[in-house]
Design a protein around this motif. Sequence first.
Motif, mmCIF file in Angstrom:
data_model
loop_
_atom_site.group_PDB
_atom_site.id
_atom_site.type_symbol
_atom_site.label_atom_id
_atom_site.label_comp_id
_atom_site.label_asym_id
_atom_site.label_seq_id
_atom_site.Cartn_x
_atom_site.Cartn_y
_atom_site.Cartn_z
ATOM 1 N N ASP A 83 0.800 -1.225 0.000
ATOM 2 C CA ASP A 83 0.000 0.000 0.000
ATOM 3 C C ASP A 83 0.836 1.280 0.000
ATOM 4 O O ASP A 83 0.285 2.376 0.128
ATOM 5 C CB ASP A 83 -0.945 0.031 1.205
ATOM 6 N N GLY A 84 2.151 1.154 -0.085
ATOM 7 C CA GLY A 84 2.969 2.361 -0.098
ATOM 8 C C GLY A 84 4.406 2.107 0.302
ATOM 9 O O GLY A 84 4.802 0.977 0.587
ATOM 10 N N CYS A 85 5.147 3.193 0.333
ATOM 11 C CA CYS A 85 6.579 3.137 0.625
ATOM 12 C C CYS A 85 6.896 4.145 1.732
ATOM 13 O O CYS A 85 6.342 5.243 1.745
ATOM 14 C CB CYS A 85 7.350 3.474 -0.649
ATOM 15 N N VAL A 120 23.751 -7.186 17.041
ATOM 16 C CA VAL A 120 22.348 -7.252 16.621
ATOM 17 C C VAL A 120 21.693 -5.997 17.191
ATOM 18 O O VAL A 120 21.538 -5.869 18.404
ATOM 19 C CB VAL A 120 21.661 -8.534 17.140
ATOM 20 N N ASP A 121 21.374 -5.059 16.313
ATOM 21 C CA ASP A 121 20.859 -3.750 16.720
ATOM 22 C C ASP A 121 19.401 -3.595 16.303
ATOM 23 O O ASP A 121 19.030 -3.980 15.199
ATOM 24 C CB ASP A 121 21.680 -2.633 16.080
ATOM 25 N N SER A 122 18.571 -3.010 17.181
ATOM 26 C CA SER A 122 17.153 -2.807 16.881
ATOM 27 C C SER A 122 16.826 -1.318 16.829
ATOM 28 O O SER A 122 17.371 -0.522 17.597
ATOM 29 C CB SER A 122 16.273 -3.468 17.936
ATOM 30 N N TYR A 123 15.907 -0.978 15.919
ATOM 31 C CA TYR A 123 15.501 0.407 15.701
ATOM 32 C C TYR A 123 13.993 0.452 15.495
ATOM 33 O O TYR A 123 13.427 -0.446 14.893
ATOM 34 C CB TYR A 123 16.180 0.982 14.443
ATOM 35 N N ASP A 124 13.357 1.512 15.998
ATOM 36 C CA ASP A 124 11.931 1.731 15.768
ATOM 37 C C ASP A 124 11.787 2.666 14.572
ATOM 38 O O ASP A 124 12.392 3.740 14.549
ATOM 39 C CB ASP A 124 11.260 2.330 16.993
ATOM 40 N N VAL A 125 10.997 2.239 13.589
ATOM 41 C CA VAL A 125 10.753 3.037 12.388
ATOM 42 C C VAL A 125 9.261 3.355 12.348
ATOM 43 O O VAL A 125 8.435 2.458 12.209
ATOM 44 C CB VAL A 125 11.191 2.265 11.116
ATOM 45 N N THR A 126 8.925 4.628 12.495
ATOM 46 C CA THR A 126 7.533 5.072 12.474
ATOM 47 C C THR A 126 7.228 5.651 11.099
ATOM 48 O O THR A 126 8.021 6.424 10.556
ATOM 49 C CB THR A 126 7.286 6.131 13.562
ATOM 50 N N VAL A 127 6.090 5.267 10.550
ATOM 51 C CA VAL A 127 5.691 5.731 9.218
ATOM 52 C C VAL A 127 4.390 6.527 9.316
ATOM 53 O O VAL A 127 3.658 6.414 10.295
ATOM 54 C CB VAL A 127 5.540 4.548 8.236
ATOM 55 N N GLU A 128 4.118 7.319 8.288
ATOM 56 C CA GLU A 128 2.929 8.176 8.267
ATOM 57 C C GLU A 128 1.633 7.378 8.181
ATOM 58 O O GLU A 128 0.657 7.686 8.836
ATOM 59 C CB GLU A 128 3.010 9.140 7.082
ATOM 60 N N GLU A 129 1.616 6.346 7.317
ATOM 61 C CA GLU A 129 0.395 5.569 7.103
ATOM 62 C C GLU A 129 0.753 4.102 6.941
ATOM 63 O O GLU A 129 1.914 3.750 6.705
ATOM 64 C CB GLU A 129 -0.351 6.077 5.872
#
Length: 115
Positions: free
Chosen positions: A30-32, A51-60
Amino acid sequence: MPSYTVTVATGTQWFAGTDDYVYLTLQGTDGCSERHLLDKPFYNDFERGAVDSYDVTVEEDLGEIQLIKIEKRKYWYQDDWYLKHITVKTPVGDYLEFPCYRWITDEKEVVLRDG
């Protein structure tokens, strides 16, 4: 806003880690997403065997994740990186693994598909 947890595994070979900038883009049905810099302040990211973790927040909502794009950009000098795999935890709790198991050299974009 939906949030994805991205976990990056660096290889254990000698000189497998990198100090370069690493960017991630999520591509869904549904998008990029925007291009996100994977970086934790005051932390040495992408070290050998890490082993590294990251939070990625997207608009939709992106829908079902089909692929991810990794970009490596030079920090001080050209620095190769051995990327084992990336795991993405979706907002609904599903885990997707994107295997790589190769050296990423130069400044280029690498496309990984769900394994």
